[in-house]
Design a protein around this motif. Structure first.
Motif, PDB file in Angstrom:
ATOM      1  N   TYR B  42      -6.005 -43.555 -23.489  1.00 56.70           N
ATOM      2  CA  TYR B  42      -7.560 -43.814 -22.925  1.00 56.70           C
ATOM      3  C   TYR B  42      -7.700 -45.014 -22.170  1.00 56.70           C
ATOM      4  CZ  TYR B  42      -9.210 -38.957 -24.134  1.00 56.70           C
ATOM      5  OH  TYR B  42      -9.419 -37.634 -24.280  1.00 56.70           O
ATOM      6  N   GLY B  46      -6.756 -43.761 -18.753  1.00 56.93           N
ATOM      7  CA  GLY B  46      -7.667 -42.932 -18.825  1.00 56.93           C
ATOM      8  C   GLY B  46      -8.733 -42.941 -17.574  1.00 56.93           C
ATOM      9  N   LEU B 316     -14.125 -45.200 -22.299  1.00 61.22           N
ATOM     10  CA  LEU B 316     -13.631 -43.828 -22.586  1.00 61.22           C
ATOM     11  C   LEU B 316     -12.878 -43.869 -23.701  1.00 61.22           C
ATOM     12  CD1 LEU B 316     -11.759 -43.203 -18.963  1.00 61.22           C
ATOM     13  CD2 LEU B 316     -13.592 -41.819 -20.010  1.00 61.22           C
ATOM     14  N   TYR B 320     -14.085 -41.302 -26.912  1.00 58.66           N
ATOM     15  CA  TYR B 320     -13.137 -39.867 -27.347  1.00 58.66           C
ATOM     16  C   TYR B 320     -12.347 -40.391 -28.424  1.00 58.66           C
ATOM     17  CZ  TYR B 320     -14.257 -37.993 -22.926  1.00 58.66           C
ATOM     18  OH  TYR B 320     -15.085 -37.469 -21.702  1.00 58.66           O
TER      19      TYR B 320
END
Lengths: 519, 376
Positions: B42, B46, B316, B320
């Motif tokens: 990410y 990402g 991000l 996540y």
């Protein structure tokens, strides 16, 4: 030659600085015990770097050093001192506010009950060594108050007290009067009698002939050869130094002075240490003539030049160019009056070190109409101007975009001079214009100075190099303790006489001194 | 030859600094995360793609968001570049972003111009006002010799509290639960360049134009030249007859104007009302950017892109995965350290210098043997 007689040997020394300048390239250098060995070469030839390596101030990129036949590595001056090597720098490393004795024991001061400095013992130690080495100093005098020659003795004593057997002297006579130089030579010869070894760095051929036993000549970072002083002539030395014969005299026509351009009237100034630096100085400089100011440094020359260029304010008195006062004016205004100035400290005032050659030569004229269109620079005009100046003043460089700081000292000074001489000045103040630069650049700058004066500019030349002021000046003023000690017309001087006035042994009558002013 | 090799060395050193900084970040990610590989994915790629079960696909909205995030920090980066070029360590860019945003926001609410000029006028007034604000540290420096670093740092907090005072007692919309102004008039909103909610506005074009203007200003005008020469050596500039005081003031006023413009474009481009209650941090990031760009305005957008990309990656990663968003500060600090350290890789640089110098010298020797007499 038995290796054991060689007190210092440097083999295959190469030094490349982080900016890519190769100051030394496989230099071999050796000194015999008990000799005075001259190290000579133009500025930028690598003498200073070689000596800095020997004194532990720089690490060599390649090569080895042997002291008394044993390999040695010097990571700092402390290592060099412990091996019996001492150095007297061109710019003295003394604390002005401390006394002579305090300076001499600095860092190794004798102690009372382990805590307090035993000042009496320091004085005794100083006196004892002064006696032993025949270097007479006043232990209780503050260093700020003593003469340059005395400071040098203090520096030499400092090295000897620390156990130096090999003394490196970096251009020791550059700041001395003729009399002081004679004294220094006597002292150095006496030290040689006592078995000390001396490495003597100098530009001055006559001194080297008089003083030294052997000579190592350097050129372009390499050693050109080692010679016995007796078996080589001054002409040969100079040929080895520069690869050609140098004409050190400047040809000049008789001056035909015109109107007074610079009139200095009764200037008084007390400097930041409370010393009366200027004490009623009055003189004129006329168009078409070069007026030289001679004097031991620190007799008011620095303050005079600063006042003329608006960098200090006098207590009393005036200085006018074309009838307009310079006192306390902004530099832009002074330049607009037609004054240009070659500063003594070129790295601080003369250039912007990381700027390009172009950026440095246009700094006094970049705002002129011919270089600007609306808000934008006319880059083509700027390029043309800088290329022309680089060509006219033979600045050795790759391109106008090259960083000025990467050039050699002589070429940096050419950049400064190119700017200052090309603005059609009516008055040029040249402060030590050729100090510490190579013979080629020196010749060019001196010649241009004479050409400009013969074309009608007024030139005020301040120089610690007595030969330079005597060679170039049409009339000469000697400064001593903030006053004019004497003024002389062209040709009516010699160096012994100058020395007497510079040291305050002689002083002209007020009427004679009054001849310096034409107002 | 040498110049090109040194230029490559500069780029390689920058890349090495970034790689090492990411290496430091990786260590922390592995220490703090249960799924370090996903987190790294990410962080690094990402910001440009969407991960799906079927594979990965390019995500244009993410790119727009990154470009949008570049707007304020490009302006502050340029502001710091101009001031640092004159050797002025003025840190009030931060306060000027806030003040510019506030003034732009108030004008967006209360000014009545029924066209797109509303936004233009609001931004320009905010810009000028911040130029005037910067006169305070500049004049204190030139007239009284007060360090601009200290005064500008203090100025940030004066500005923050002034803005908060006026927001609370004059301009707050009492009908709202939080402290904010009334909504901006539609004419004051900076128009978007692309569809979607990315906030990539005309402000981006303004930032690129400002970059070009600042580059021209510094390298192609007499004022920019004076700023750079003063930055290199003030004594030299003074002695050459330049107006040193005036130029120092000019550099700081321009810095204030650029920061103020960035702040007002951000406020009117991103939000519907003015609601900043604290210093937004763009001014500080501007310092990082100016250092990454080595004070060269042409590199400022690149550095801004890099920082914006990194911010998005960290966001991000923290959304996540289980890595905290503060990771961004660690990475930035590490980059900062490696970039600012003059000695970083200097041993290798010295070897390179020795090698090129020796090559040059050998060539010179060879040409002297052939050409003989030409060296004067």
């Amino acid at each position: 030659m038995e290796p054991s007689e060689l007190v210092v040997q440097m083999k295959g020394i190469t030094k490349i600085y982080p900016n890519g300048i190769a100051a030394n390239r496989s230099v071999d250098f050796s000194v015999r015990a008990g000799e005075i060995h001259a190290l000579i070469g133009e500025n930028g030839a690598g003498k200073s770097t070689l000596m800095k390596i020997l004194f532990g101030l720089e690490l060599p990129t390649e090569g080895e050093i042997l002291v008394n036949g044993e390999p040695a590595t010097f990571a700092s001056p402390l290592d060099a001192i412990s091996k019996g090597i001492g150095m007297v720098h061109q710019h003295f490393m003394l604390v002005p506010s401390l006394t002579v004795a305090e300076n001499i024991v600095l860092g190794m001061a004798p102690r009372k009950s382990g805590l307090f400095i035993d000042y009496k013992e320091a004085v005794r130690l100083t006196m004892e060594n002064a006696e032993k080495y025949n270097l007479h100093v006043e232990p209780d005098a503050r260093v700020a108050d003593i003469t340059t020659g005395m400071k040098q003795k203090v520096e030499i004593l400092k090295a000897l007290v620390r156990g130096a057997r090999v003394l490196i002297l970096d251009e020791p006579t550059a700041v001395l009067t003729t009399q002081e130089t004679v004294g220094l030579f006597k002292e150095l010869k006496a030290l040689r009698e006592q078995g000390f070894t001396i490495i003597f760095i100098s530009h001055k051929l006559n001194e080297i002939k008089e003083l030294t036993d052997r000579i190592t000549i350097m050129r372009g970072g390499k050693s050109v050869g080692v010679f016995d002083t007796d078996s080589i002539s001054e002409q040969e030395i100079s040929r080895h130094m520069v690869g050609r014969d140098v004409i050190l005299t400047v040809e000049k026509d008789e001056a035909t002075p015109g109107e007074v351009v610079l009139q200095v009237d009764d200037l008084h100034y007390v400097n930041e240490w409370g010393k009366r630096a200027l004490d009623g100085v009055t003189f004129s400089v006329r168009s078409g003539e070069i007026v030289g100011i001679a004097g031991v440094e620190g007799n008011g020359q620095r303050e005079l030049v600063d006042i003329l260029f608006g960098l200090r304010l006098p207590e009393k008195g005036d200085a006018r160019v074309g009838g307009k006062s310079l006192i306390g004016q902004p530099q832009a205004r002074i330049r607009n009056l037609g004054v240009s100035y070659v500063p003594e400290d070129r790295m601080t005032f003369g250039i912007a070190e990381t700027g390009s050659i172009e950026e440095n030569v246009i700094s006094d004229r970049f705002h002129h109409r011919r270089f600007n269109r609306g808000p934008l620079f006319r880059m083509k005009e700027l390029h043309k101007e800088s290329d022309q100046l680089i060509l006219d003043y033979a600045v050795l460089c790759k391109a106008r975009s090259q960083e000025v700081g990467m050039l050699s000292g002589g070429n940096i000074q050419k950049v400064v001079v190119a700017r200052e001489f090309s603005s059609d000045p009516i008055l040029i103040i040249a402060d030590q214009p050729t100090r510490g630069i190579d013979v080629g650049a020196t010749e060019l700058i001196r010649k241009r100075l004479v050409d400009l004066s013969r074309a009608g500019a007024a030139v005020l030349l301040v120089s610690a190099d007595l030969n330079e002021v005597m060679e170039l000046s049409d009339s000469l003023i000697v400064f001593y303790e903030g006053k004019i000690a004497g003024c002389f017309d062209d040709g009516l001087w010699d160096d012994v006489m100058m020395g007497e006035y510079m040291l305050g042994i002689k002083r002209q009558s007020d009427e004679e001194i009054g001849r310096a002013s034409y107002a | 030859m040498r110049d090109r090799r040194m230029a490559w060395f500069g780029i390689a050193r920058g890349a090495a600094a970034i790689t090492l900084a990411l290496g430091v970040a990786t260590i922390f990610i592995f220490l703090s995360s249960e799924t370090p590989w996903t987190a790294l994915r990410y962080l690094l790629i990402g910001p440009l793609v969407t991960f799906r079960d079927t594979g990965i696909s390019f995500n244009a909205q993410y790119l727009y968001q990154i470009l949008a995030a570049m707007i304020p920090i490009t302006f502050t980066g340029l502001a710091v570049t101009v001031m640092f070029s004159a050797n002025q360590f003025n840190l009030a860019g931060e306060g000027c972003v806030l003040t510019g945003g506030f003034i732009g926001g108030i004008l967006g609410v209360y000014l009545n111009i029924n066209s797109g000029w509303h936004a233009v006028v609001a931004v320009l007034i905010a810009t000028l006002a911040c130029g005037l604000v910067m006169l305070i540290p500049a004049l204190l420096k030139v007239k009284l010799g007060a360090s601009e670093m200290v005064t500008s740092l203090m100025l940030n907090f004066i500005l923050l509290n002034l803005v908060n005072h006026y927001l609370n007692f004059q301009f707050a919309d009492r009908s709202k639960g939080a402290t904010m102004t009334k909504p901006f008039q539609p004419t004051a909103i900076i128009p978007s360049l692309v569809p979607g909610n990315s906030k990539l506005t005309v402000g981006f074009i303004a930032a690129m134009a400002a970059t070009a203007l600042v580059a021209f200003f510094l390298y192609r005008t007499r004022w920019g030249y004076a700023i750079r020469m003063i930055g290199i050596n003030e004594s030299f500039a003074l002695y050459s007859g330049m107006n040193v005081g005036g130029t120092i003031i000019l550099s700081q006023v321009i810095g204030g104007m650029l920061s103020g413009m960035g702040g007002s474009l951000e406020v009117l481009g991103r939000y519907q009302t003015y609601l900043w209650r604290d210093l937004p941090g763009y001014g500080w990031v501007g310092i990082t950017i100016a250092i990454l760009a080595k004070n060269n305005p042409a590199f400022v957008p690149l550095a801004a892109f890099f920082i914006a990309y990194l911010n998005k990656g960290c966001l991000l990663m923290s959304t996540y995965c289980d890595v905290p968003v503060e990771m961004i500060d660690i990475i930035q600090a590490a980059i900062f350290l490696f970039f600012a350290a003059e000695q970083f890789l200097s041993g290798y640089r010295q070897k390179l210098v020795v090698k090129t110098t020796q090559e040059d010298l050998m060539k010179l020797d060879a040409s002297l043997l052939n050409g003989g007499e030409n060296h004067a």
